[in-house]
Motif scaffolding. Structure first.
Motif, short mmCIF file in Angstrom:
data_model
loop_
_atom_site.label_atom_id
_atom_site.label_comp_id
_atom_site.label_asym_id
_atom_site.label_seq_id
_atom_site.Cartn_x
_atom_site.Cartn_y
_atom_site.Cartn_z
N LEU A 141 8.93 -14.69 7.00
CA LEU A 141 9.57 -14.30 8.25
C LEU A 141 9.58 -15.47 9.23
O LEU A 141 8.64 -16.28 9.25
CB LEU A 141 8.83 -13.12 8.87
N PRO A 142 10.63 -15.58 10.03
CA PRO A 142 10.70 -16.67 11.01
C PRO A 142 9.50 -16.65 11.95
O PRO A 142 9.06 -15.58 12.39
CB PRO A 142 11.99 -16.37 11.77
N THR A 143 8.96 -17.81 12.23
CA THR A 143 7.76 -17.90 13.07
C THR A 143 8.06 -18.44 14.47
O THR A 143 7.15 -18.57 15.29
CB THR A 143 6.72 -18.80 12.40
N GLY A 144 9.30 -18.78 14.74
CA GLY A 144 9.62 -19.32 16.07
C GLY A 144 11.11 -19.44 16.26
O GLY A 144 11.90 -19.19 15.35
N GLY A 145 11.50 -19.82 17.47
CA GLY A 145 12.89 -20.07 17.78
C GLY A 145 13.75 -18.82 17.82
O GLY A 145 13.26 -17.68 17.90
N PHE A 146 15.06 -19.04 17.73
CA PHE A 146 16.02 -17.95 17.81
C PHE A 146 15.83 -16.94 16.69
O PHE A 146 16.00 -15.73 16.90
CB PHE A 146 17.43 -18.53 17.77
N ALA A 147 15.47 -17.41 15.50
CA ALA A 147 15.29 -16.49 14.37
C ALA A 147 14.19 -15.47 14.68
O ALA A 147 14.34 -14.28 14.41
CB ALA A 147 14.95 -17.28 13.11
N LYS A 148 13.09 -15.92 15.27
CA LYS A 148 12.02 -15.00 15.64
C LYS A 148 12.49 -14.05 16.73
O LYS A 148 12.13 -12.86 16.74
CB LYS A 148 10.78 -15.77 16.09
#
Length: 344
Positions: A141-148
């Protein structure tokens, strides 16, 4: 009485096109364009309302104007105008969504919610499946930024759907939106004179044409067509895929293969001078790629894009190319090099 539609993030270019499209819908009586900044583009007859979705006052607007349809477009990867940096973007994406959903929950007239999300919720990792379907759980799973941000936003939307089962909720996960306007982070990358790439990787990419993005948003905001159902979560992308190397050739731009640490350094340097938002999550996409299945988009939502991935990129390239090398010359040179490698 026709529908009253509220669109957040109205100052964005894609939102402006959607506003003008909605005003042409005979079932729509009024369109409210909400943002903290007055849009520079023409609103096509929509009414601009200066409001910040991060503030509870948004709830008063929903109730007083008897809004029945909310299209949440203010979930973005980059700031707009004078809105600050990454921290401000995250606050709008996450806190703004929380406040908006809280307001929708208390607004009895709201019957439909459409949320612009992104296929970035799946992340980009080396052990990812070849194709993501809507029910796929990302291995990393995304851990930062826009994806999170998008992961958090979708979590809040699911919570809202449980609390207001009478509201039809649609989440549209867009592959990278491209087109002549070219106002996305990935478009900024493709406009660079030379494209930094990760040595040894040639990722598969998908694109959504901005025209198709506007049409599917309008479709999701309306009554379902016969034989379709427009509530749920849907991947949105044009047919087919392109390799990053193919994109570079079609643009006529050379690639600069680098080791991954060097690409990260280059990304930081490009961000610092404001050339493009070459974020860590974009670097992961340009390393591992991402492809999604769009069967549900066609069979359930009832939407068929006009543009496939290759046509979308060709439309973008026509507006933002050619690069320093003529595309046909670059493609011929690459083909000759590949032929030489095959024959030793």
């Amino acid at each position: 009485m026709g529908r009253v539609v509220l669109v957040t993030g109205a100052a964005r270019t894609l939102s402006g096109r959607l506003l003008r499209r909605l005003r042409k819908d005979p079932d729509v009586e009024k369109v409210l364009a909400v943002d903290v900044e007055r849009p520079r583009h023409h609103l096509g007859g929509a009414e601009f309302v200066r409001a910040d979705i991060r503030h509870p006052a948004i709830g008063k607007l929903l109730v007083e104007r008897h809004v029945d349809t909310v299209i949440h477009m203010d979930v973005n990867a980059t700031p707009l105008g004078s809105r600050g940096g990454r921290a401000a973007v995250k606050e709008t994406n996450v806190i703004g969504t929380m406040q908006l959903l809280g307001a929708c929950q208390k607004a009895p007239a709201v019957r439909r919610l459409v949320v612009k999300s992104s296929t970035s919720v799946y992340g980009s990792a080396p052990r990812d499946p070849a194709v993501f379907v809507e029910s796929t759980v990302a291995k990393a799973l995304p851990t930062g930024g826009f994806a999170k941000d998008t992961v958090e936003v979708e979590g809040y939307v699911r919570g809202f759907a449980r609390r207001r089962p009478d509201v039809s909720v649609t989440v549209l996960r867009f592959a990278a939106v491209l087109g002549p306007s070219g106002g996305t982070p990935l478009a900024g990358y493709f406009r660079l004179p030379a494209l930094p790439t990760v040595l040894g990787y040639d990722p598969r990419l998908q694109f959504t044409h901005e025209d198709d993005a506007v049409e599917v948003l309008a479709l999701a905001a309306g009554e379902p067509r016969r034989g379709s159902y427009n509530a749920g979560t849907f991947n949105i992308a044009g047919d087919g895929v392109l390799l990053l190397s193919q994109c570079a050739r079609r643009l006529g731009r050379p690639t600069v293969p680098m080791l991954l640490p060097a690409v990260r350094w280059a990304g930081g340097a490009l961000r610092s001078v404001g050339m493009t938002d070459f974020s860590p999550e974009q670097i992961r996409l340009l390393t591992h790629g991402r492809v999604v299945d769009t069967t549900q988009m066609r069979t359930v939502l009832g939407f068929t894009p006009v543009f496939d991935t290759a046509q979308t990129f060709a439309d973008f390239a026509a507006a933002h190319g050619p690069g320093i090398l003529p595309p046909h010359t670059l493609a011929h040179a690459v083909d000759r090099l590949q032929e030489a490698v095959r024959h030793g």
